[in-house]
Design a protein around this motif. Sequence first.
Motif, short mmCIF file in Angstrom:
data_model
loop_
_atom_site.label_atom_id
_atom_site.label_comp_id
_atom_site.label_asym_id
_atom_site.label_seq_id
_atom_site.Cartn_x
_atom_site.Cartn_y
_atom_site.Cartn_z
N ILE A 150 0.99 -1.28 -0.01
CA ILE A 150 0.01 0.05 -0.14
C ILE A 150 0.76 1.31 0.09
O ILE A 150 0.42 2.17 -0.25
N TYR A 151 2.06 1.15 0.47
CA TYR A 151 3.16 2.27 0.60
C TYR A 151 3.82 2.40 -0.86
O TYR A 151 4.58 3.29 -1.10
N SER A 152 3.69 1.38 -1.65
CA SER A 152 4.41 1.34 -3.15
C SER A 152 3.63 2.56 -3.80
O SER A 152 2.51 2.75 -3.86
N PRO A 153 4.53 3.06 -4.87
CA PRO A 153 4.08 3.92 -5.84
C PRO A 153 2.75 3.41 -6.81
O PRO A 153 1.79 4.46 -7.14
N SER A 154 2.81 2.23 -6.87
CA SER A 154 1.72 1.79 -7.90
C SER A 154 0.47 1.95 -7.33
O SER A 154 -0.77 1.77 -7.90
N PHE A 155 0.29 2.10 -5.81
CA PHE A 155 -1.04 2.07 -5.01
C PHE A 155 -1.24 3.40 -4.52
O PHE A 155 -2.34 3.63 -3.60
N ALA A 156 -0.57 4.43 -5.08
CA ALA A 156 -0.74 6.00 -4.69
C ALA A 156 -1.99 6.33 -4.63
O ALA A 156 -2.61 7.10 -3.85
N ASP A 157 -2.67 5.78 -5.67
CA ASP A 157 -4.19 6.28 -5.96
C ASP A 157 -5.26 5.37 -5.51
O ASP A 157 -6.44 5.50 -5.72
N GLY A 158 -4.93 4.34 -4.74
CA GLY A 158 -5.79 3.36 -4.16
C GLY A 158 -6.42 3.94 -2.80
O GLY A 158 -7.28 2.97 -2.53
N PHE A 159 -6.35 5.06 -2.48
CA PHE A 159 -6.79 5.55 -1.34
C PHE A 159 -7.66 6.95 -1.72
O PHE A 159 -7.01 7.66 -2.18
N HIS A 160 -8.73 7.07 -0.67
CA HIS A 160 -9.26 8.46 -0.41
C HIS A 160 -8.43 9.21 0.28
O HIS A 160 -8.43 9.09 1.45
N ASP A 161 -7.54 10.40 -0.12
CA ASP A 161 -6.82 10.95 0.55
C ASP A 161 -7.51 12.10 1.52
O ASP A 161 -8.29 12.64 1.11
N ILE A 162 -7.34 12.01 2.70
CA ILE A 162 -7.94 12.82 3.85
C ILE A 162 -6.98 13.88 4.17
O ILE A 162 -5.85 13.85 4.55
N VAL A 163 -7.72 15.10 3.90
CA VAL A 163 -6.93 16.43 4.15
C VAL A 163 -7.37 17.40 5.12
O VAL A 163 -7.00 18.68 5.24
N MET A 164 -8.41 17.17 5.65
CA MET A 164 -9.18 17.74 6.84
C MET A 164 -9.07 17.08 8.22
O MET A 164 -9.16 16.05 8.31
N GLY A 165 -8.95 17.79 9.36
CA GLY A 165 -8.97 17.56 10.58
C GLY A 165 -7.71 17.04 11.35
O GLY A 165 -6.50 16.99 10.75
N GLY A 166 -7.59 17.04 12.56
CA GLY A 166 -6.58 16.69 13.29
C GLY A 166 -6.83 15.59 14.48
O GLY A 166 -7.97 14.95 14.26
#
Length: 636
Positions: free
Chosen positions: A583-599
């Motif tokens: 999941i950390y490999s470059p080929s899986f970079a777009d396999g997740f919904h990136d979360i950019v709000m909240g702490g």
Amino acid sequence: MLALAFGTLLLISSVLADPSISPSVQHEKRFHLPPGWAHVRRHELNSVLPLRFGLAQSNIHKLESFLNDVSHPESPNYGNHWSPAKVAETFAPSGESIRVVKDWLVGSGIDPGRLRLSPTKNWIKVNATVEEAERLLQTEYNVYSHDDTGTEHIACDAYHLPAHVSPHVELVTPSIHFDARLHKRGPAFSGPRERIGEPGVGLGPKFTGKISTLLTELENCDKQITPACLRALYGVLYTPLAANKNSYGIVEYTPQAFLQSDLDMFNKNFSKSLVGKSPKLVAIDGAVVQTNQTGFDFNGESNLDLQYGMNLVTSKQEVTLYQVGDLPQGASFNNLLDALDGSFCSFEGGDDPLNDGIYPDPLDGGFKGNPDCGIVKPANVISTSYGYNEPDLSPAYTARQCAEYAKLGLMGVTVLYSSGDNGVAGNGGLCQNPDGSQSRNGKIFNPGFPGGCPFITSVGATQVNPGAKVTDPEGACEQVIFSGGGWSNYFAIPEYQKTAVGRYLKDFPPPYPPSIWNSTGVSRAFPDLSANGANYVIAVAGEFGLVFGTSASSPVVGAILTLINDARLAIGKKPIGFINPTIYSPSFADGFHDIVMGGNRGCGTPGFNSTPGWDPVTGLGTPNFPKLLAKWLLLP
């Protein structure tokens, strides 16, 4: 790079030529008492201790490279998981380690007839008086009592081994290690509750109240999360095709237990094909699904895990319930691992009787059989919503257990743990103080375990933001609970994580002094990924209510990965196993919904922030099932 904890065990760099004059070196030291414990008295010198010497395992320095070899998507050996026999053979202690420790004990006056080597050759045991143990280890044993429960515990502050023996021993028990019985991650509960005593005492489910009306339409997912919301959020539209080849395990620790009536109540509303269906029970060490004590404290966790785990994999896929520990004594993670891997356990020396459940249980009503050892083939995916604060346990104890998770990964098992519900603080909202102690007014960030182990997948929590649509981007969970995340103080950063974490530290450096968090950039960071953990509708005690917690996120991710395994098995491929290098490999970079709000606030701070890419709040983000499915189907 191996976990830092493994390195702490090698306290000298060379062996003296003449062992007979080998000086002693400090092997382990505890700098403070865990919260709630107080010194009572010196231990009686004529009392007997079951001393156990955990021998250094062979090839442990190669553990990460072995695991990457079968787990990295670019490896030619991807998916070629090991057999249990190969795991046991590869990591068995050397004959030299066995000889050195035995020779030292015999030379110190212990009759060789008193020594017992475990069948797996991992432990040497001797029943020694306190006086003998103190002489061998150059220490002093004391009795401690827990403020709330009155439980007594035997421990020392530090112990020593001869310099030529120390490299051959990982840890000695009993010694500095304190009670390792388990604390739940959640689910979160905001109402009044009675305290549940040991074993398996939880932090208390965080439940925000009963609900009289079920809001089943997708436009209400910001108020109530249902299985339909999760399917919409993560694109989970899949019917199992190879369920008879697949397996999904959910772990619970007695006295936490599910109620079948609640399971049926939930399924009548959300999955009628599951009404009357129960999980497949694997009862470990006399475990029971108890029904004498009910309510959120006892049923909230297990009900939540099973109601959503079973629903998402559908009625076609059987779910296994690993229920661990009898009612009087309870259990620890090690008791579960014993049952899953026969090479990890030993009836005559595998567990620590002062940390782990030891069977036969002498307590009234306790399990009188031998401890379960290698009784079942581990499920392909195993989800657990319990955990400790990292400083609750010693580096040696966590290192040995973390290595076992790596061995499960070598065998093709995906191990998930919830990351915690208190942001950068630990269980109970405890933070660390400069002297290493923990308190609610501490200022130093307090990582969790096993979340900080580099060989498990740590799962954080997100939310559908208030007023948002199910199609809108999620944020980090900031209602009732805060997604656990940060940096371990025990474990080194694994190779698979260096690029993502390095980018975060470069582009979004946290605004905190290094005195309150591990800012070195060379330690394991968590979580790895996330899923929704807010406003879950669950049935418990015959009523519906809302719960919050990463304990909801972990079984949801487990169900999604189980469906991916199903698709691979259906076309003749193997389970995905340890997923982190993939999941950390470059080929899986777009396999997740990136979360950019909240702490994930805690310890008197706003905590860390969710940012583009990996972050220590929600990890890589939440699963995009269609993309992940397609990517994993392309792998060997």
